[in-house]
Write a protein that holds these residues in place. Structure first.
Motif, PDB file in Angstrom:
ATOM      1  N   HIS A   1       0.729  -1.067  -0.051  1.00 65.68           N
ATOM      2  CA  HIS A   1       0.030  -0.114  -0.129  1.00 65.68           C
ATOM      3  C   HIS A   1       0.829   1.227  -0.109  1.00 65.68           C
ATOM      4  CE1 HIS A   1      -3.275   2.653   0.832  1.00 65.68           C
ATOM      5  NE2 HIS A   1      -2.919   2.956   1.865  1.00 65.68           N
ATOM      6  N   LEU A   2       1.823   1.198   0.843  1.00 65.67           N
ATOM      7  CA  LEU A   2       2.699   2.575   0.922  1.00 65.67           C
ATOM      8  C   LEU A   2       3.611   2.605  -0.488  1.00 65.67           C
ATOM      9  CD1 LEU A   2       4.154   4.659   2.493  1.00 65.67           C
ATOM     10  CD2 LEU A   2       5.892   3.247   3.295  1.00 65.67           C
TER      11      LEU A   2
ATOM     12  N   HIS B   1       7.768   9.945   8.482  1.00 63.05           N
ATOM     13  CA  HIS B   1       6.275   9.905   8.803  1.00 63.05           C
ATOM     14  C   HIS B   1       5.460   8.884   8.070  1.00 63.05           C
ATOM     15  CE1 HIS B   1       5.651  14.371  10.177  1.00 63.05           C
ATOM     16  NE2 HIS B   1       6.653  13.990  10.921  1.00 63.05           N
ATOM     17  N   ASP B   2       5.719   8.477   6.779  1.00 65.97           N
ATOM     18  CA  ASP B   2       4.919   7.314   6.154  1.00 65.97           C
ATOM     19  C   ASP B   2       5.484   6.030   6.887  1.00 65.97           C
ATOM     20  OD1 ASP B   2       3.889   9.313   4.698  1.00 65.97           O
ATOM     21  OD2 ASP B   2       5.111   8.892   2.610  1.00 65.97           O
TER      22      ASP B   2
ATOM     23  N   LEU C   1      10.997  -7.592   5.289  1.00 67.68           N
ATOM     24  CA  LEU C   1       9.715  -7.702   4.340  1.00 67.68           C
ATOM     25  C   LEU C   1       9.637  -6.309   3.738  1.00 67.68           C
ATOM     26  CD1 LEU C   1       7.670 -10.380   5.710  1.00 67.68           C
ATOM     27  CD2 LEU C   1       9.066 -10.623   4.167  1.00 67.68           C
ATOM     28  N   VAL C   2       9.562  -5.200   4.658  1.00 69.55           N
ATOM     29  CA  VAL C   2       9.196  -3.914   4.148  1.00 69.55           C
ATOM     30  C   VAL C   2      10.094  -3.433   3.225  1.00 69.55           C
ATOM     31  CG1 VAL C   2       8.927  -1.506   4.809  1.00 69.55           C
ATOM     32  CG2 VAL C   2       7.719  -3.236   5.983  1.00 69.55           C
ATOM     33  N   LEU C   3      11.458  -3.519   3.389  1.00 67.66           N
ATOM     34  CA  LEU C   3      12.507  -3.033   2.640  1.00 67.66           C
ATOM     35  C   LEU C   3      12.468  -3.710   1.424  1.00 67.66           C
ATOM     36  CD1 LEU C   3      14.973  -1.089   2.689  1.00 67.66           C
ATOM     37  CD2 LEU C   3      16.522  -3.114   3.359  1.00 67.66           C
ATOM     38  N   ALA C   4      12.110  -5.047   1.304  1.00 69.88           N
ATOM     39  CA  ALA C   4      12.173  -5.879   0.043  1.00 69.88           C
ATOM     40  C   ALA C   4      11.047  -5.253  -0.723  1.00 69.88           C
ATOM     41  CB  ALA C   4      12.106  -7.455   0.507  1.00 69.88           C
ATOM     42  N   VAL C   5       9.933  -5.160  -0.253  1.00 69.53           N
ATOM     43  CA  VAL C   5       8.719  -4.502  -1.043  1.00 69.53           C
ATOM     44  C   VAL C   5       9.010  -3.195  -1.711  1.00 69.53           C
ATOM     45  CG1 VAL C   5       6.363  -3.646  -1.041  1.00 69.53           C
ATOM     46  CG2 VAL C   5       7.165  -6.001   0.352  1.00 69.53           C
TER      47      VAL C   5
END
Length: 427
Positions: free
Chosen positions: A104-105, A119-120, A387-391
């Motif tokens: 989503h981000l 912030h995000d 996982l966030v970094l990979a996305v």
């Protein structure tokens, strides 16, 4: 210490492995060697409490008597109650919650001229911890929560225990803190009320609600009151999102400043994912992603200072430590000590290759603290960050906005003083 804390602790460490300075009429001992950190946090940890420390003074006005601020038998009971939800086997169940939030981000960032990364990412990690551990979707409250966290940090991060040289500034910050605390209280109570109405689920909040029910306790503590439940839930929310968001912010900044490291991370993502979304099954293969975050936490440890107070008199490295003394350890100092890190100022994620980690000294690397009070959510944080970094880096290349000033600010956590504005570029 108040004006330039990172420079101060660095200068003190240059004087020796055990230093002393006076602050507000009391001695403060700083320990600047891994084995001394291990001694206070682990080997003789029962003699060193968080009670009446700067950590306690800063956090208790917001968090009450939750897991981060309680001590002794009360802390041990709270830890036992919360620990099952943070076991590694449990954490991986939330991989899709994490990936969906990151996707989503990434969609929001795609095509944007510039974004406030700090912030995000705060909104993202807040969404994840509330969904995963509390079984709730806070929706539009995320942005307001991020602003409230900033207001809280501005006040409690500049904690001044004696007369403030600028009363007007303190009054303004305190008013902002009061508004922020009221907002955080409302969000926390709404989450609790919604779950009470909706029924039990398979998450940490359900376990906490069971503890709050008469006769429902099984962890060596009386049933939780509503106030205690609020303290625990807000502690989980705050501790479970703030440090991870800042670690990811520093990681994106450092990867932009170090193109070779960024290229290695992107190559790994391409090879492992081949354009698809990641899952927990990919974590072992996303080694470079994980190491990129670990090295960012070395250079910019989320918790830059750990404080304890001695219960009884002690002797550390030959120096007498009277009972009631404040004893501090700075991960910022330990992580940049050239005795233990080759080229400590350089960003080199390969430091966390398994063979290199095997050579690390105990308590040389303390991004999550150490000893029995080591961060309960450390496994969750690393799964989420990886996982966030990979996305995000699967499809985007993040570039620091031209001329944007980047300076660490040591408040409750180590934050970029001016935030972090970056430009997302398609790969």
């Amino acid at each position: 210490m108040r004006d330039a804390p990172l420079a101060f602790v660095t200068a003190m460490a240059a004087l020796g492995d055990v230093t002393r300075h006076d602050a507000d009429g009391e001695p403060v001992y700083m320990l600047n060697r891994p084995d001394l950190a291990r001694y206070v946090l682990k080997e003789n940890g029962t003699n060193y409490t968080k009670d009446r420390t700067p950590d306690d003074d800063m956090l208790r006005p917001l968090l009450g008597n939750g897991l981060l601020t309680s001590n002794g038998a009360e802390w041990a009971a709270q830890r036992r109650m919360c620990a099952p939800a943070f076991r590694p086997s449990e954490v991986t169940r939330f991989d899709q919650v994490i990936v969906e939030a990151a996707e989503h981000l990434a969609r929001q960032w795609r095509g944007a001229a510039s974004v406030r990364v700090d912030h995000d990412l705060t909104a993202l990690t807040l969404t994840v911890i509330v969904k995963a551990m509390l079984g709730t979707d806070i929706g539009g409250a995320g942005e307001g929560f991020g602003r409230a966290v900033d207001a809280v940090n501005r006040f409690i991060g500049h904690y001044v225990p004696t007369d403030d040289p600028d009363p007007a500034d303190t009054a303004a910050r305190y008013a902002g803190f009061q508004r922020a605390r009221a907002f955080l209280d409302r969000v926390t109570r709404v989450i609790i009320a919604a779950r009470r109405t909706g029924g039990a689920g398979d998450d940490l909040l359900s376990a906490l609600l069971a503890e709050a029910h008469p006769g429902g306790t099984g962890h060596g503590a009386p049933a939780m009151t509503d106030a205690e439940l609020r303290d625990q839930v807000l502690t989980i929310i705050m501790a479970g999102h703030e440090t991870t968001a800042k670690s990811l912010t520093w990681t994106l900044y450092l990867l932009d400043r170090h193109p070779e490291a960024a290229a290695a991370v992107r190559a790994e993502i391409d090879e492992v994912l081949r354009g698809r979304a990641p899952s927990a099954a990919d974590l072992p293969a996303l080694r470079r992603c994980r190491q990129a975050v670990q090295e960012a936490m070395r250079l910019y440890p989320p918790v830059w200072l750990i404080s304890r107070r001695s219960v009884a008199a002690d002797v550390i490295d030959g120096y007498d430590i009277p009972a009631g003394s404040l004893v501090c350890i700075s991960p910022w100092v330990l992580h940049r000590d050239p005795r233990f890190w080759d080229e400590p100022e350089a960003y080199r994620p390969e430091r966390f290759d398994p063979e290199a980690v095997a050579r690390h000294l105990s308590h040389q690397y303390l991004p999550f603290g150490g000893g029995p009070r080591i961060c309960l959510g450390r496994h969750f944080a690393m799964v989420e960050a990886t996982l966030v970094l990979a996305v995000l880096l699967r499809d985007l290349r993040m570039e620091l906005a031209e001329g944007f000033p980047v300076e660490p600010e040591a408040l409750v956590t180590l934050r970029p003083r001016h935030g972090m504005t970056m430009t997302p570029r398609p790969r």
